[in-house]
Scaffold this active site. Structure first.
Site, PDB file in Angstrom:
ATOM      1  N   SER A   4      -9.474   1.690   3.479  1.00  0.00           N
ATOM      2  CA  SER A   4      -8.636   2.502   2.611  1.00  0.00           C
ATOM      3  C   SER A   4      -7.632   1.689   1.807  1.00  0.00           C
ATOM      4  O   SER A   4      -7.018   2.192   0.881  1.00  0.00           O
ATOM      5  CB  SER A   4      -7.883   3.538   3.442  1.00  0.00           C
ATOM      6  OG  SER A   4      -6.916   2.928   4.288  1.00  0.00           O
ATOM      7  N   SER A  60      -9.856  -0.879   7.525  1.00  0.00           N
ATOM      8  CA  SER A  60      -9.197  -0.626   6.243  1.00  0.00           C
ATOM      9  C   SER A  60      -8.483  -1.823   5.636  1.00  0.00           C
ATOM     10  O   SER A  60      -8.068  -1.761   4.483  1.00  0.00           O
ATOM     11  CB  SER A  60      -8.210   0.538   6.376  1.00  0.00           C
ATOM     12  OG  SER A  60      -8.910   1.743   6.546  1.00  0.00           O
ATOM     13  N   LYS A 108       0.849  -1.189   0.000  1.00  0.00           N
ATOM     14  CA  LYS A 108       0.000   0.000   0.000  1.00  0.00           C
ATOM     15  C   LYS A 108       0.889   1.246   0.000  1.00  0.00           C
ATOM     16  O   LYS A 108       1.934   1.273   0.682  1.00  0.00           O
ATOM     17  CB  LYS A 108      -0.893  -0.040   1.238  1.00  0.00           C
ATOM     18  CG  LYS A 108      -1.932   1.055   1.350  1.00  0.00           C
ATOM     19  CD  LYS A 108      -2.785   0.806   2.596  1.00  0.00           C
ATOM     20  CE  LYS A 108      -3.822   1.871   2.837  1.00  0.00           C
ATOM     21  NZ  LYS A 108      -4.635   1.580   4.056  1.00  0.00           N
TER      22      LYS A 108
END
Length: 534
Positions: free
Chosen positions: A197, A221, A116
């Site tokens: 996210s 997330s 990420k």
């Protein structure tokens, strides 16, 4: 302000050197969304293929890069990958040389992984949290997690898109969108949201753009995008995985974790990510508690386990409830003892969770920027806010930055209001929450639907999260794993297992046994929308 409006946290790429030939590897099959068996396979299968000389790390990397070109940057255009590592092929080639020389670093040797884009890498890639304020800014060194994965032999092939600032920018945010990366799409219906996210990590693994991915979670997330994208997501106990070098929201809840297509891969990856980090004091609590976790991968992992069915997290959708009831029957068939329970006091930290996250965000962000990006054009929260205002047409075309402004206005971490809110959260999420219900009913874990199905991406009204099981474990700092459980009109549904602190091995055993008995995951076919009649 309701916490669910604030945290359902859900709270570009250049060509790769040496990979131009690979980009034409199987474009027609990839563009059609065909499943490539080797690329869909897991760590053990790919490792065995490399050991047998049927493939190599370099070939694996090149084939994933070709799939990214065909599916992420063309074809359905998932937009899950925000940047590629220009050194990925060279790194894989060197790992192949090590293998040929008899040096193996472990099960992840030569395995491609995506990180990420809030996880620092001290290489040629940016670490930006999706913000244009950090576009092109290279971290001074690897995050501890990235360092551990490299040491284990994993090949970091790129970074994934995310909800900008880990979905901590606006009260009306659209998950999976960032100023730098644009909008990530859900592989199971392209007009649906991948959730946030860790949106790009979820979509990328669902679409087999890498073997493994790392996500981060503050509240939901990891598990929410994993559920929405039909994969396994594992949020570990706070302190099992270092937070050093990860662009933060809040140190009291932030953690990184695996996002994979199988429980086995999550277990192998988690083992490689853990370790005591001198730069992250909370990891000292994990000393002696880690495990290789492979021993927990047993098909009888549910036998004799007492599992609390958290009934106060049902009721968000009759269709999801019906699916989960069928999956509960599988747990019983595999030897689990199910007890209907209610997780207590979940309403006692709605507002105080918000308070803690806002208070920690400003100082934690400043500390990251000073330590990992001292040359960045922004030094603190105030600078980020000013940058967004100056670049509003690019950074705020759909929603604002209410959370950043609210965080900027909060007092320091010595404020009485902050300390009381943090104590409240820990009391009601831990000892008078998860610990209480598990102790009273002598439970090994809790189960519930992970959350709702993927919603339509909507730039006018923002996200449409339904009921979610993420907050109890997130606020407590306890482990949570979600496993594919079925589909509603072709959209994935996840089943969650939550346990007490440091119960990762127990959860892995139960999740693995369930996964092997149910086998609910199936690869996406990238339809434009949901076929309600299908």
């Amino acid at each position: 302000m309701d916490r669910r409006d604030f945290v359902r946290l859900g709270v570009a790429a250049g060509a790769v050197a040496g990979a131009s030939g690979a980009m034409a590897a199987k474009p027609k099959a990839a563009a059609a969304g065909a499943t490539d068996a080797l690329l869909e396979a897991g760590v053990r299968e790919q490792g065995a293929a490399m050991a047998a000389g049927k493939t190599s790390s370099r070939k694996l990397v090149e084939r994933y890069l070709a799939r990214i070109a065909a599916l992420d940057k063309a074809g359905p255009r998932l937009n899950a990958v925000i940047e590629l590592n220009p050194d990925a092929v060279a790194i894989a080639t060197e790992l192949d040389r090590e293998r040929a020389a008899g040096k193996l670093r472990g099960p992840l040797h030569g395995i491609p992984v995506l990180l990420k884009d809030n996880i620092a890498t001290g290489d040629k890639m940016s670490t930006s949290a999706g913000s244009l304020a950090l576009a092109g800014v290279r971290a001074t060194r690897d995050a501890f997690v990235a360092e551990r994965l490299r040491a284990a032999g994993a090949v970091i092939i790129g970074k994934t898109n995310l909800s900008e600032w880990a979905n901590m920018r606006s009260t009306h945010s659209v998950s999976g969108w960032s100023g730098r990366g644009g909008q990530t799409r859900n592989p199971y219906a392209l007009d649906r949201n991948p959730s946030g996210s860790s949106s790009g990590s979820g979509a990328a693994i669902a679409a087999s753009l890498a073997t493994l991915a790392v996500g981060t979670e503050t509240d939901g997330s990891i598990v929410s995008p994993s559920s929405s994208c039909g994969i396994v997501g594992f949020k570990p106990t706070l302190g099992l995985v270092s937070r050093s070098g990860i662009i933060p929201i809040a140190h009291s809840q932030d953690t990184a974790g695996p996002m994979t297509r199988s429980v086995a891969d999550a277990a192998l990856m988690l083992a490689a990510m853990t370790g005591v980090d001198a730069s992250d004091e909370v990891t000292k609590d994990s000393a002696g508690k880690g495990s290789d976790y492979a021993a927990a991968l047993r098909p009888d992992g549910l036998r004799g386990k007492r599992i609390g069915v958290a009934r106060n997290f049902f009721g968000g959708s009759t269709a999801i409830d019906a699916i989960v009831e069928k999956e509960l029957a599988i747990l019983k068939e595999q030897g689990a003892i199910l007890v209907d329970v209610k997780v207590p006091n979940t309403d006692k930290y709605n507002e105080t969770e918000v308070e803690v996250l806002l208070c920690e965000f400003k100082p934690d962000l400043a500390a990251y920027l000073e330590g990992y990006a001292p040359h960045a054009p922004v030094k603190n929260m105030a600078d980020v806010i000013a940058f967004n205002e100056k670049n509003a047409s690019r950074e705020m075309p759909y929603f604002g930055q209410e959370h950043l402004v609210a965080a900027q206005g909060k007092p320091g971490l010595d404020a009485k209001s902050y300390r009381e809110a943090l104590a409240n959260n820990r009391r009601y999420a831990r000892e008078e929450g998860i610990d209480k219900v598990m102790r009273e009913h002598k439970l090994d874990a809790l189960v519930a639907p992970t959350g709702g199905v993927a919603w339509l991406t909507d730039y006018i009204n923002g996200d449409h999260y339904g009921m979610s099981f993420s907050s109890p474990a997130a606020v407590a700092g306890y482990p949570h794993i979600t496993v594919p459980a079925g589909f509603v009109h072709g959209l994935p549904v996840g089943l969650s297992f939550v346990g007490g602190a440091w119960s990762e091995a127990t959860l892995i055993g139960m999740a693995y046994a369930y996964e092997q008995a149910s086998k609910r995951r199936r690869a996406p076919t990238f339809p434009a929308s949901v076929n309600i009649k299908g």
